[in-house]
Design a protein around this motif. Structure first.
Motif, mmCIF file in Angstrom:
data_model
loop_
_atom_site.group_PDB
_atom_site.id
_atom_site.type_symbol
_atom_site.label_atom_id
_atom_site.label_comp_id
_atom_site.label_asym_id
_atom_site.label_seq_id
_atom_site.Cartn_x
_atom_site.Cartn_y
_atom_site.Cartn_z
ATOM 1 N N PHE A 38 15.319 62.737 71.767
ATOM 2 C CA PHE A 38 15.345 61.550 72.627
ATOM 3 C C PHE A 38 13.905 61.072 72.756
ATOM 4 O O PHE A 38 13.043 61.819 73.210
ATOM 5 C CB PHE A 38 15.928 61.888 74.003
ATOM 6 N N ASP B 177 10.352 54.974 75.155
ATOM 7 C CA ASP B 177 10.544 53.580 74.747
ATOM 8 C C ASP B 177 9.543 53.139 73.693
ATOM 9 O O ASP B 177 9.868 52.362 72.796
ATOM 10 C CB ASP B 177 10.455 52.654 75.971
ATOM 11 N N SER C 252 13.704 58.614 82.045
ATOM 12 C CA SER C 252 14.733 57.954 81.235
ATOM 13 C C SER C 252 15.800 58.944 80.783
ATOM 14 O O SER C 252 16.998 58.671 80.853
ATOM 15 C CB SER C 252 14.092 57.299 79.999
ATOM 16 N N PHE C 253 15.342 60.115 80.318
ATOM 17 C CA PHE C 253 16.282 61.134 79.851
ATOM 18 C C PHE C 253 17.151 61.627 81.006
ATOM 19 O O PHE C 253 18.365 61.803 80.870
ATOM 20 C CB PHE C 253 15.510 62.295 79.212
ATOM 21 N N GLU D 19 17.945 59.966 83.764
ATOM 22 C CA GLU D 19 18.892 58.925 84.200
ATOM 23 C C GLU D 19 20.101 58.840 83.275
ATOM 24 O O GLU D 19 21.242 58.703 83.727
ATOM 25 C CB GLU D 19 18.169 57.576 84.270
ATOM 26 N N ILE D 20 19.857 58.953 81.973
ATOM 27 C CA ILE D 20 20.962 58.867 81.008
ATOM 28 C C ILE D 20 21.881 60.079 81.127
ATOM 29 O O ILE D 20 23.108 59.952 81.187
ATOM 30 C CB ILE D 20 20.412 58.713 79.576
ATOM 31 N N THR D 21 21.311 61.279 81.176
ATOM 32 C CA THR D 21 22.149 62.484 81.255
ATOM 33 C C THR D 21 22.865 62.563 82.602
ATOM 34 O O THR D 21 24.010 63.004 82.675
ATOM 35 C CB THR D 21 21.304 63.759 81.035
ATOM 36 N N ARG E 269 23.786 59.958 84.401
ATOM 37 C CA ARG E 269 24.843 58.945 84.371
ATOM 38 C C ARG E 269 26.052 59.441 83.570
ATOM 39 O O ARG E 269 27.202 59.164 83.914
ATOM 40 C CB ARG E 269 24.297 57.655 83.755
ATOM 41 N N GLU E 270 25.772 60.184 82.503
ATOM 42 C CA GLU E 270 26.854 60.710 81.666
ATOM 43 C C GLU E 270 27.478 61.974 82.254
ATOM 44 O O GLU E 270 28.476 62.480 81.724
ATOM 45 C CB GLU E 270 26.322 61.013 80.254
#
Length: 320
Positions: free
Chosen positions: A19, A22, A56-57, A59-61, A63-64
């Motif tokens: 991952f 940006d 960022s990592f 927030e994505i994990t 959220r999932e």
């Protein structure tokens, strides 16, 4: 060229997902096991990008809904992990040798000199093979590796340790111990992106070599690194005894013991604290970070999951 840690070379094993930040200047590497992401080590790349990358990592994990743990992180990024609401557990220490101060002379080298002298006396010699030459001798290296695994009744590990793979090893110079032109022991050499840190990954030797061969190989690698201008040598992680003092400590200690027995173990000198102490290292703490919502009862299962990742010892299927 940004990375200050030689262990960032674990990214080249082909057994992890990535991952990126940006701007593409930093990344984290991770594996997936039992519906859990296990991130290997600290972020790699440009330090200024680490904080936003971690957020960022996360927030994505988050959220999932994927449980994510971070294995073998240093103290450097702990403030960010605390901001993310992570619980930090010490799992061991890494041994770091100051190469510019390293010497076999005097009291510092006293415990290493007997092994060194024996290897020289019995006709063994050290060399560092460039990548191209190491690749041409990969059959020899493979034979030594197979003999080493067979003698231990061990299988290849991965994730936090390298495994024998010709394409992987072709990316590194290789330190060898030879007798009469035959390779008796070897270790591929890792260097950090900034050229300051040196380490070894696979450490394999023929069972017939004299005891003390690994001490000789390590000492030679360190002297070679010192001559080449490297600043430090990473001897890798050793698990701690008596980890933690809180009410969760017994459960976590049980998990760590399992991890270092079934996962990393003394398999690659990962747990040999006394062996590493011979090189007069400075010991730096190593941690596991996990969501603070994880109950203590889940700690052994997390350790089992990490051990499963470490135990795979092969690249991911192409296209995964």
């Amino acid at each position: 060229g940004y990375s200050a840690r030689s262990c960032a070379n674990l990214a080249l094993l082909g057994d992890k997902y990535f991952f990126f930040s940006d701007d593409g200047t930093a990344f984290v590497m991770y594996g997936e096991v039992n519906n859990m992401f296990v991130v290997m080590g600290d972020p790699v790349g440009r330090k200024e990008a680490f904080a936003s990358l971690l957020w960022s990592f996360y927030e994505i994990t988050h959220r999932e809904g994927v449980r994510t743990v971070w294995y073998e992180i240093s103290s450097e990024n702990i403030p960010v992990f605390i901001e993310l609401g992570m619980h930090i557990l010490k799992i061991g220490e890494t041994a770091m040798v100051d190469l510019q101060a390293f010497s076999l002379q005097g009291s510092a080298g006293r415990s290493i000199r007997p092994s060194w002298n024996r290897m020289v006396r019995e006709g063994y010699a050290f060399a560092v093979l460039p990548r191209e030459e190491a690749a041409t001798r990969s059959d020899e290296l493979h034979s030594v590796s197979n003999a080493w695994l067979e003698a231990r009744k061990a299988k290849e590990k991965g994730f936090s340790l390298g495994f024998f793979d010709r394409a992987y090893l072709a990316q590194f110079p290789c330190a060898v111990v030879q007798k009469e032109g035959r390779i008796a022991a070897f270790a591929n050499l890792w260097e950090s992106g900034d050229g300051r840190e040196l380490s070894v990954d696979l450490m394999r030797y023929d069972p017939s070599v004299p005891s003390g061969c690994m001490e000789y190989l390590f000492a030679q690698c360190m002297l070679w690194g010192k001559e080449k201008g490297y600043q430090r040598f990473d001897l890798g992680v050793a698990p701690m005894s008596g980890l933690g003092t809180g009410q969760d400590a017994p459960l976590w200690n049980k998990g760590i013991n399992f991890l270092f027995q079934k996962g990393e173990g003394s398999y690659n000198f990962q747990g040999l604290h006394a062996f590493k102490d011979k090189f007069s290292p400075k010991w730096k703490p190593v941690y596991l970070a996990l969501p603070s919502s994880v109950p203590a009862t889940a700690l052994p299962l997390i350790a089992v999951g990490i051990a499963q990742l470490v135990g795979r010892g092969k690249p991911l299927p192409v296209g995964k």
